[in-house]
Design a protein around this motif. Sequence first.
Motif, PDB file in Angstrom:
ATOM      1  N   GLN A  23       0.828  -1.210   0.000  1.00 57.02           N
ATOM      2  CA  GLN A  23       0.000   0.000   0.000  1.00 57.02           C
ATOM      3  C   GLN A  23       0.860   1.257   0.000  1.00 57.02           C
ATOM      4  N   GLU A  24       2.096   1.146   0.501  1.00 56.70           N
ATOM      5  CA  GLU A  24       3.080   2.210   0.314  1.00 56.70           C
ATOM      6  C   GLU A  24       3.869   1.835  -0.939  1.00 56.70           C
ATOM      7  N   PRO A  25       3.670   2.555  -2.052  1.00 53.77           N
ATOM      8  CA  PRO A  25       4.107   2.056  -3.358  1.00 53.77           C
ATOM      9  C   PRO A  25       5.593   1.754  -3.500  1.00 53.77           C
ATOM     10  N   GLN A  26       6.455   2.496  -2.794  1.00 53.88           N
ATOM     11  CA  GLN A  26       7.891   2.297  -2.973  1.00 53.88           C
ATOM     12  C   GLN A  26       8.487   1.234  -2.052  1.00 53.88           C
ATOM     13  N   GLU A  27       7.738   0.775  -1.071  1.00 54.58           N
ATOM     14  CA  GLU A  27       8.301  -0.128  -0.068  1.00 54.58           C
ATOM     15  C   GLU A  27       8.739  -1.488  -0.629  1.00 54.58           C
ATOM     16  N   PRO A  28       8.042  -2.082  -1.600  1.00 57.73           N
ATOM     17  CA  PRO A  28       8.508  -3.380  -2.094  1.00 57.73           C
ATOM     18  C   PRO A  28       9.925  -3.365  -2.650  1.00 57.73           C
ATOM     19  N   ARG A 158      10.592   5.444  -8.026  1.00 57.35           N
ATOM     20  CA  ARG A 158      10.799   6.887  -7.952  1.00 57.35           C
ATOM     21  C   ARG A 158       9.715   7.700  -8.668  1.00 57.35           C
ATOM     22  N   GLN A 159       8.583   7.114  -8.922  1.00 59.45           N
ATOM     23  CA  GLN A 159       7.485   7.861  -9.537  1.00 59.45           C
ATOM     24  C   GLN A 159       6.320   7.961  -8.569  1.00 59.45           C
ATOM     25  N   LYS A 160       5.754   9.146  -8.488  1.00 63.53           N
ATOM     26  CA  LYS A 160       4.553   9.362  -7.690  1.00 63.53           C
ATOM     27  C   LYS A 160       3.380   9.490  -8.651  1.00 63.53           C
ATOM     28  N   ALA A 161       2.333   8.747  -8.369  1.00 63.63           N
ATOM     29  CA  ALA A 161       1.171   8.762  -9.269  1.00 63.63           C
ATOM     30  C   ALA A 161      -0.065   8.360  -8.490  1.00 63.63           C
ATOM     31  N   GLY A 162      -1.183   8.946  -8.859  1.00 68.96           N
ATOM     32  CA  GLY A 162      -2.448   8.569  -8.249  1.00 68.96           C
ATOM     33  C   GLY A 162      -2.868   7.175  -8.685  1.00 68.96           C
ATOM     34  N   VAL A 163      -3.911   6.673  -8.042  1.00 67.70           N
ATOM     35  CA  VAL A 163      -4.390   5.325  -8.321  1.00 67.70           C
ATOM     36  C   VAL A 163      -5.368   5.359  -9.483  1.00 67.70           C
ATOM     37  N   ARG A 164      -5.053   4.602 -10.521  1.00 69.92           N
ATOM     38  CA  ARG A 164      -5.974   4.372 -11.642  1.00 69.92           C
ATOM     39  C   ARG A 164      -6.257   2.875 -11.676  1.00 69.92           C
ATOM     40  N   ASN A 165      -7.528   2.522 -11.621  1.00 72.46           N
ATOM     41  CA  ASN A 165      -7.933   1.127 -11.517  1.00 72.46           C
ATOM     42  C   ASN A 165      -8.450   0.607 -12.847  1.00 72.46           C
ATOM     43  N   ALA A 166      -8.138  -0.660 -13.129  1.00 70.33           N
ATOM     44  CA  ALA A 166      -8.671  -1.349 -14.300  1.00 70.33           C
ATOM     45  C   ALA A 166      -9.003  -2.778 -13.902  1.00 70.33           C
ATOM     46  N   LEU A 167      -9.915  -3.373 -14.615  1.00 67.24           N
ATOM     47  CA  LEU A 167     -10.247  -4.770 -14.366  1.00 67.24           C
ATOM     48  C   LEU A 167      -9.039  -5.664 -14.654  1.00 67.24           C
ATOM     49  N   VAL A 168      -8.869  -6.701 -13.845  1.00 63.65           N
ATOM     50  CA  VAL A 168      -7.819  -7.681 -14.104  1.00 63.65           C
ATOM     51  C   VAL A 168      -7.946  -8.226 -15.526  1.00 63.65           C
ATOM     52  N   SER A 169      -9.162  -8.502 -15.932  1.00 64.87           N
ATOM     53  CA  SER A 169      -9.368  -9.074 -17.256  1.00 64.87           C
ATOM     54  C   SER A 169      -8.932  -8.129 -18.364  1.00 64.87           C
ATOM     55  N   SER A 170      -9.109  -6.831 -18.143  1.00 68.18           N
ATOM     56  CA  SER A 170      -8.692  -5.846 -19.147  1.00 68.18           C
ATOM     57  C   SER A 170      -7.170  -5.726 -19.191  1.00 68.18           C
ATOM     58  N   TRP A 171      -6.526  -5.708 -18.041  1.00 69.99           N
ATOM     59  CA  TRP A 171      -5.087  -5.486 -17.968  1.00 69.99           C
ATOM     60  C   TRP A 171      -4.295  -6.730 -18.349  1.00 69.99           C
ATOM     61  N   LEU A 172      -4.797  -7.905 -17.951  1.00 67.76           N
ATOM     62  CA  LEU A 172      -4.062  -9.149 -18.192  1.00 67.76           C
ATOM     63  C   LEU A 172      -4.620  -9.959 -19.355  1.00 67.76           C
ATOM     64  N   GLY A 173      -5.750  -9.543 -19.908  1.00 67.85           N
ATOM     65  CA  GLY A 173      -6.270 -10.191 -21.098  1.00 67.85           C
ATOM     66  C   GLY A 173      -7.052 -11.461 -20.865  1.00 67.85           C
ATOM     67  N   ARG A 174      -7.386 -11.764 -19.592  1.00 59.91           N
ATOM     68  CA  ARG A 174      -8.212 -12.940 -19.304  1.00 59.91           C
ATOM     69  C   ARG A 174      -8.850 -12.788 -17.937  1.00 59.91           C
ATOM     70  N   GLU A 175      -9.963 -13.477 -17.752  1.00 60.81           N
ATOM     71  CA  GLU A 175     -10.655 -13.461 -16.473  1.00 60.81           C
ATOM     72  C   GLU A 175      -9.880 -14.264 -15.434  1.00 60.81           C
ATOM     73  N   ILE A 176     -10.157 -13.990 -14.160  1.00 58.66           N
ATOM     74  CA  ILE A 176      -9.558 -14.793 -13.095  1.00 58.66           C
ATOM     75  C   ILE A 176     -10.090 -16.221 -13.181  1.00 58.66           C
ATOM     76  N   ASP A 177      -9.299 -17.150 -12.632  1.00 57.16           N
ATOM     77  CA  ASP A 177      -9.710 -18.553 -12.647  1.00 57.16           C
ATOM     78  C   ASP A 177     -10.923 -18.755 -11.732  1.00 57.16           C
ATOM     79  N   PRO A 178     -11.948 -19.470 -12.199  1.00 59.75           N
ATOM     80  CA  PRO A 178     -13.084 -19.767 -11.317  1.00 59.75           C
ATOM     81  C   PRO A 178     -12.682 -20.768 -10.259  1.00 59.75           C
ATOM     82  N   LEU A 179     -13.390 -20.731  -9.136  1.00 55.56           N
ATOM     83  CA  LEU A 179     -13.114 -21.705  -8.081  1.00 55.56           C
ATOM     84  C   LEU A 179     -13.637 -23.076  -8.479  1.00 55.56           C
ATOM     85  N   PRO A 180     -12.831 -24.118  -8.330  1.00 55.10           N
ATOM     86  CA  PRO A 180     -13.350 -25.471  -8.565  1.00 55.10           C
ATOM     87  C   PRO A 180     -14.436 -25.788  -7.542  1.00 55.10           C
ATOM     88  N   THR A 181     -15.516 -26.380  -7.994  1.00 51.65           N
ATOM     89  CA  THR A 181     -16.645 -26.640  -7.100  1.00 51.65           C
ATOM     90  C   THR A 181     -17.052 -28.103  -7.074  1.00 51.65           C
TER      91      THR A 181
END
Length: 364
Positions: A23-28, A158-181
């Motif tokens: 949550q603190e962007p530079q800490e990792p 070393r970059q400061k930037a506000g939070v811009r959110n996108a769907l995982v599916s949009s950014w990674l090109g696929r939906e998250i894996d469904p839970l096996p049931t």
Amino acid sequence: MLLERSELPPLDAVSHLCGLQAQEPQEPFTGLWSRLRGFQPGALSDLLTGRQVVRTHLMRRTVHLVTAADVLAWRARHNAMLRQRVLGVYRRELAGVDLDELAAAGRDVLADGEPRSMTQLARAVADRWPEPGTRPLGEMLVAGVLPMVQLPPRGVWRQKAGVRNALVSSWLGREIDPLPTEDGSDPVGQELVRRYLAAYGPAATADVRAWSGLAGLPGAVAALRGELVTFRDERGRELLDLPDAPRPDPETPAPVRFLPAFDNAILGYDDRTRIIDDADRGLSVAGSRVVLVDGRVAATWDVEPGTESAKDAKDAKGAKDTVVVTPLRAFSRSERAEVAEEGEELAAFLSDGESTRVRVTASP
């Protein structure tokens, strides 16, 4: 990876650590510098911009830096917990809001592929749900009902930037894996337990729960018992581990290490006394950066910005930042020297080689 810096590539290190709290962007960057030999911050930035790692709400509903593969595999297993944790804060405000309908409305807004801030996304659906207010709606959308990532340059070195959110599916090109049931065996939960123990074991089931935020993992632990080894700690608690996991001798010397805010070496356990004294436990949730001496939290650290005096104003290089270490206990002469030496290396890393200034304040 705190006893000896690893040769792992940054992507493999992020995977091995099951992500880094971010949550603190530079800490990792400091978290990986303390664990990887020759770590270059640009390598992690490239992983972010190259969509191989992402910033997302996951374990404990906090922002983590995790691999793309892990967010796709793990997010569905965290869905219920994420919703409940947002409701734990905004249950009254969100009473009467159908969360599935809210998720569908959010997806409709994001269908144009444009990233949005939390406030922008909430305002786009507020006409339909005017009572809760934008904050509760926004937090439920970005951290609860929709799998989302925070886009670069947020989190880039070393970059400061506000939070811009996108769907995982949009950014990674696929939906998250469904839970096996099919049979209720919770294979994703079992894999989470294996991965956690590989990085942080031996550990108790309470530690797994504290790290993940998931309450429903006892079944996964029970299913894995046949492939795990068990121990008892000094308090008699059962500890679990993988059979071939490294378990160094207790007398193995542990070098000084500087940890970033909210590092999982501390927050990844329910019983944090293994690494931090009870008297100092509050540091772990306050976001204090800490110094490990012989494997335990013995000091805090911060960076003091350089200030130019009138005498030094003509110096073309300007003033130097200083890593300031504040001991929590008395240091021996050798401990103080080792802390100072590692602090100089950290200062050089954080300043891109411009400063090696470190100051260790007086012991209490």
